[in-house]
Design an enzyme around this catalytic site. Sequence first.
Site, PDB file in Angstrom:
ATOM      1  N   ARG A   1       0.827  -1.210   0.000  1.00 30.80           N
ATOM      2  CA  ARG A   1       0.000   0.000   0.000  1.00 30.80           C
ATOM      3  C   ARG A   1       0.860   1.259   0.000  1.00 30.80           C
ATOM      4  NH1 ARG A   1      -4.330  -2.551   4.196  1.00 30.80           N
ATOM      5  NH2 ARG A   1      -5.896  -3.243   2.680  1.00 30.80           N
TER       6      ARG A   1
ATOM      7  N   ASN B   1      -6.296   2.843  -1.537  1.00 36.44           N
ATOM      8  CA  ASN B   1      -5.110   2.177  -0.984  1.00 36.44           C
ATOM      9  C   ASN B   1      -4.671   0.958  -1.790  1.00 36.44           C
ATOM     10  OD1 ASN B   1      -7.141   0.422  -0.322  1.00 36.44           O
ATOM     11  ND2 ASN B   1      -6.855   0.532   1.894  1.00 36.44           N
TER      12      ASN B   1
ATOM     13  N   HIS C   1      -6.780  -4.919  -1.362  1.00 32.77           N
ATOM     14  CA  HIS C   1      -7.634  -5.368  -0.255  1.00 32.77           C
ATOM     15  C   HIS C   1      -7.131  -6.701   0.258  1.00 32.77           C
ATOM     16  CE1 HIS C   1     -11.285  -6.489   1.992  1.00 32.77           C
ATOM     17  NE2 HIS C   1     -11.125  -7.682   1.436  1.00 32.77           N
TER      18      HIS C   1
END
Length: 212
Positions: free
Chosen positions: A114, A124, A127
């Site tokens: 990230r 970001n 996931h």
Amino acid sequence: MQMLMPEPQIFVERTLALIKPDVVDKEEEIEDLILRSGFLITQKRKLQLSPEQCSNFYADQYGKMFFPNLTAYMSSGPLVAMVLARHCAVSYWKELLGPSNSIKARRTHPHSLRAIYGTDELRNALHGSLSISSAEREIRFMFPEVILEPIPTGQRARDYLNLYVKPTLLAGLTALCKEKPADPMTWLADWLIENNPNKPRLQHQITEEEHQ
């Protein structure tokens, strides 16, 4: 009295990884980092979610201030969903991702994914499932055709090895001794693939789907 070493247990966790819409163009680069970090990609698909599907996926975030922006962001373009497998997959993937806020990640975890690919707290880049139970739910959401059977551990794992793995391996080693190939490791690998009693379907086939 002789100490008995405990027999190793087989346990492979699975977790869900998403490459979010704004970094899909970095797909190959990110996948390479995933594989070099010891993960196996067992399922993969590219799809685009509707805002309603994003709302369902992030149902636990419903009511928070950022929720409308989150669903708009996640439905803004195609994403890549992957099932990653390895020992302690959930925790290792979270560690590789770094903090959810990419700005913070660049300060505290500069080598995390990230920090490298993310933009801010919302965008970001990637996931990861927060727990084993959420991983199961999220994998079923993204891959509804996948059957998540419990992975055997302890005595069940040993029974599985004795019933399914050892007989096939013994037959392969016996054939190897008879054949005496120049490259025994490659020969045995090819033999095991050809004589796998479970005949798994190749996981390298990637489907591209768009959900309207």
